[in-house]
Design a protein around this motif. Structure first.
Motif, short mmCIF file in Angstrom:
data_model
loop_
_atom_site.label_atom_id
_atom_site.label_comp_id
_atom_site.label_asym_id
_atom_site.label_seq_id
_atom_site.Cartn_x
_atom_site.Cartn_y
_atom_site.Cartn_z
N PRO A 125 -3.32 2.35 -2.91
CA PRO A 125 -3.53 1.54 -1.71
C PRO A 125 -2.48 0.43 -1.70
O PRO A 125 -2.49 -0.46 -2.56
CB PRO A 125 -4.94 0.98 -1.90
N PHE A 126 -1.55 0.47 -0.75
CA PHE A 126 -0.31 -0.29 -0.84
C PHE A 126 -0.31 -1.57 0.00
O PHE A 126 0.01 -2.64 -0.49
CB PHE A 126 0.85 0.61 -0.43
N ALA A 147 -5.54 5.15 -10.23
CA ALA A 147 -5.45 4.48 -8.93
C ALA A 147 -4.74 3.15 -9.18
O ALA A 147 -5.24 2.30 -9.92
CB ALA A 147 -6.83 4.25 -8.33
N ASP A 148 -3.57 3.01 -8.59
CA ASP A 148 -2.78 1.79 -8.70
C ASP A 148 -3.23 0.85 -7.59
O ASP A 148 -2.88 1.05 -6.42
CB ASP A 148 -1.30 2.15 -8.57
N LEU A 149 -4.00 -0.17 -7.93
CA LEU A 149 -4.52 -1.10 -6.94
C LEU A 149 -3.61 -2.31 -6.72
O LEU A 149 -3.96 -3.21 -5.96
CB LEU A 149 -5.93 -1.57 -7.34
N GLY A 150 -2.45 -2.32 -7.38
CA GLY A 150 -1.45 -3.34 -7.09
C GLY A 150 -1.77 -4.71 -7.65
O GLY A 150 -2.45 -4.87 -8.67
N LEU A 151 -1.26 -5.73 -6.95
CA LEU A 151 -1.32 -7.11 -7.42
C LEU A 151 -2.34 -7.92 -6.62
O LEU A 151 -2.70 -7.54 -5.51
CB LEU A 151 0.05 -7.76 -7.29
N THR A 152 -2.77 -9.03 -7.18
CA THR A 152 -3.65 -10.04 -6.55
C THR A 152 -5.06 -9.50 -6.31
O THR A 152 -5.35 -8.34 -6.54
CB THR A 152 -3.03 -10.61 -5.26
N SER A 153 -5.95 -10.38 -5.82
CA SER A 153 -7.37 -10.04 -5.56
C SER A 153 -8.02 -9.41 -6.78
O SER A 153 -8.75 -8.42 -6.67
CB SER A 153 -7.50 -9.12 -4.33
N TYR A 154 -7.78 -9.99 -7.95
CA TYR A 154 -8.17 -9.34 -9.19
C TYR A 154 -9.67 -9.33 -9.42
O TYR A 154 -10.19 -8.44 -10.09
CB TYR A 154 -7.46 -10.03 -10.37
#
Length: 395
Positions: A289-290, A324-331
Motif C-alpha cells: 500500500p503505497f 506486506a510492505d506498509l511503508g513509513l509513518t503511522s507506526y
C-alpha cells in the motif's frame, strides 16, 4: 585470467538490463521495479537520474540508482516560513533550497544497489558507487547513501566503508513490514496480541455499522480525477516525511505501465460517496500500500484507516504474498495490525571539503529521524486465548 570491470552511468532505466534490475535490486517489489522507476523519471523531469552499471565482459555485476534534485527546506519548517519563501523565490529562485544527491530516491526504500560479491569486491563496488555520485550529483551540497538495513551484516559493512571516508550515520524512518509467509489473514489475526485483536475487531465492527464499502479497482484511470484531491489532502497535512507531491500525471502513467500490478483500494460511504483510497502494488511476493488519500472531514474519528489497512493485509494473504510492505509513518496503527519495524540508516556527507569539518559532525543531529516506540505485536503464548477473525462484511 580475470575479466576487467567496466563502469557506465546512464540517465534512464531504459538503458539498464531491466529483467536483471527487477530480479536483483527490486527483488519482486512492484514499486522498486524498472517500470516504476520509468514512471518516476517521467513524473519528475526536474530531477536528475543516473544509473550505475558495472560489467565484466557481457555479465552485469553491479547496479545502483542515483538521483539529484533541489530539496525544498521549507517542507521541514513551519508553514509560515514556506509562505514567506514563496515570495522571496520570485527574485531568488533557490532561496531556502538545497542541492541533494542520493543513492536512491525519496519514493523507494531499503537497498538501492546490488553487486555480485563473487565477481566484485565490496571496496571496488563502493568506490565505483561513490565516483558515480560525484559524476551525477554535480550541483549537490549534500550527499546521502540510502538505505542500509540494520539487520543485515552486509549492509552494515558497506555503510562502514562510507563512514571510514568521512560520511556520518543518519537514522531514517523504519520500514513497517508484515511477514505473512503463506499465512491466511485469519491465521495472522490469531497471532496478534489480545489487545490488538480486540481493538481491530471493534474498529471493523464500527466500520460495518457505518456502512463503509471497500472495493479494489484494477483500471483506476476513471477514478484519478476524484482521488487526486484526496491524496493532496493527506500530503498537505503530513507532519512526517514531507516532500514534494506526486503530480497527477504520475497516477495516469502508473496505470498505463503497471496495469497488472497496481490498483486502487477505494472506500465509500453507505451512500456511495468516495472518501478515501490507497494506491497499491502487488507482485513478486510483495504487497505494498503505497499512497493514501482521504477526505479528512468525512473520515476523522472513523475507523477508515484501520479498515483499509486490514483489507490490504487480507488481499496480500489471499494472493500468497510473503510480505506486506506498509511503508513509513503511522507506526502505532501498523504495529496494531502486526507490523515489524525494520530500522534503516543512511550515510551523509557534505560535498564541500571546506564546510565538511565544521558541519559534518552535526549531520546525525540535523538529519536523523525520530524513531518510533516499538510495541509488542503478537501473543506471548497460546495461553493468550484466541478470538474469532474480523468480519468480512465491510467490503
Amino acid at each position: 585470467m580475470s575479466t576487467a570491470t567496466t563502469t557506465r552511468i546512464v540517465p534512464s532505466i531504459q538503458q539498464v538490463p531491466q529483467a536483471l534490475w527487477d530480479e536483483k535490486l527490486a527483488q519482486g517489489h512492484p514499486f522498486k521495479s524498472a517500470a516504476f522507476l520509468s514512471c518516476l523519471e517521467d513524473s519528475f523531469p526536474e530531477r536528475k537520474f543516473g544509473y550505475l552499471v558495472m560489467s565484466q565482459g557481457e555479465d552485469v555485476v553491479g547496479l545502483a540508482v542515483i538521483t539529484e534534485e533541489r530539496l525544498d527546506l521549507t517542507l521541514l519548517m513551519p508553514d509560515r516560513v514556506g509562505a514567506l519563501a514563496k515570495g522571496v523565490r520570485r527574485v531568488m529562485p533557490g532561496f531556502l533550497s538545497l542541492g541533494l544527491g542520493m543513492v536512491g530516491t525519496f519514493e523507494t526504500a531499503q537497498r538501492h544497489w546490488w553487486y555480485d560479491a563473487r565477481k566484485l569486491s565490496e571496496h571496488d563496488f563502493a568506490q565505483a558507487l561513490l565516483e558515480a555520485c560525484d559524476t551525477v550529483c554535480t550541483d549537490s551540497a549534500l550527499l546521502l547513501v540510502r538505505d542500509f538495513m540494520e539487520g543485515l551484516p552486509e549492509d552494515l559493512r558497506l555503510q562502514s566503508w562510507f563512514l571510514e571516508r568521512g560520511f556520518k550515520p543518519v537514522a531514517n524512518h523504519p520500514m513497517a513490514m508484515v511477514t505473512l509467509d503463506g499465512m491466511s489473514s485469519e491465521q495472522h489475526f490469531q497471532r496478534l496480541k489480545k489487545k490488538s485483536r480486540q481493538n481491530l475487531r471493534k474498529k471493523l465492527k464500527d466500520a460495518e455499522a457505518l456502512g463503509f464499502q471497500v472495493e479494489r479497482v484494477r483500471d483506476f484511470r476513471p477514478l484519478i480525477d476524484a482521488c487526486y484531491p484526496l491524496y493532496l489532502q493527506v500530503h498537505e497535512g503530513a507532519s512526517e516525511f514531507k516532500r514534494n507531491p506526486f503530480p497527477r500525471a504520475f497516477f495516469e502513467t502508473l496505470a498505463e505501465r503497471m496495469p497488472g500490478t497496481s490498483s486502487f483500494l477505494t472506500l465509500r460511504t453507505k451512500e456511495g460517496e468516495l472518501i478515501a483510497f490507497i494506491l497499491t502494488g502487488t507482485g513478486g511476493g510483495v504487497h505494498n500500500p503505497f499512497l493514501i488519500g482521504m477526505d479528512y472531514a468525512r473520515t476523522e474519528g472513523t475507523p477508515a484507516y484501520y479498515l483499509l489497512l486490514w483489507k490490504e493485509l487480507e488481499h496480500a494473504a489471499l494472493h500468497g504474498c510473503r510480505v506486506a510492505d506498509l511503508g513509513l509513518t503511522s507506526y502505532f496503527v501498523k504495529q496494531t495490525v502486526g507490523a515489524d519495524l525494520e530500522g534503516m540508516t543512511m550515510a551523509a556527507r557534505l560535498q564541500s571539503p571546506w564546510l565538511r569539518p565544521l558541519i559534518n559532525p552535526l549531520l546525525p543531529l540535523l538529519l536523523s529521524e525520530k524513531q518510533p516506540q516499538e510495541r509488542r505485536r503478537f501473543r506471548v503464548s497460546t495461553s493468550d486465548e484466541g478470538d474469532q477473525p474480523p468480519s468480512h462484511k465491510a467490503a
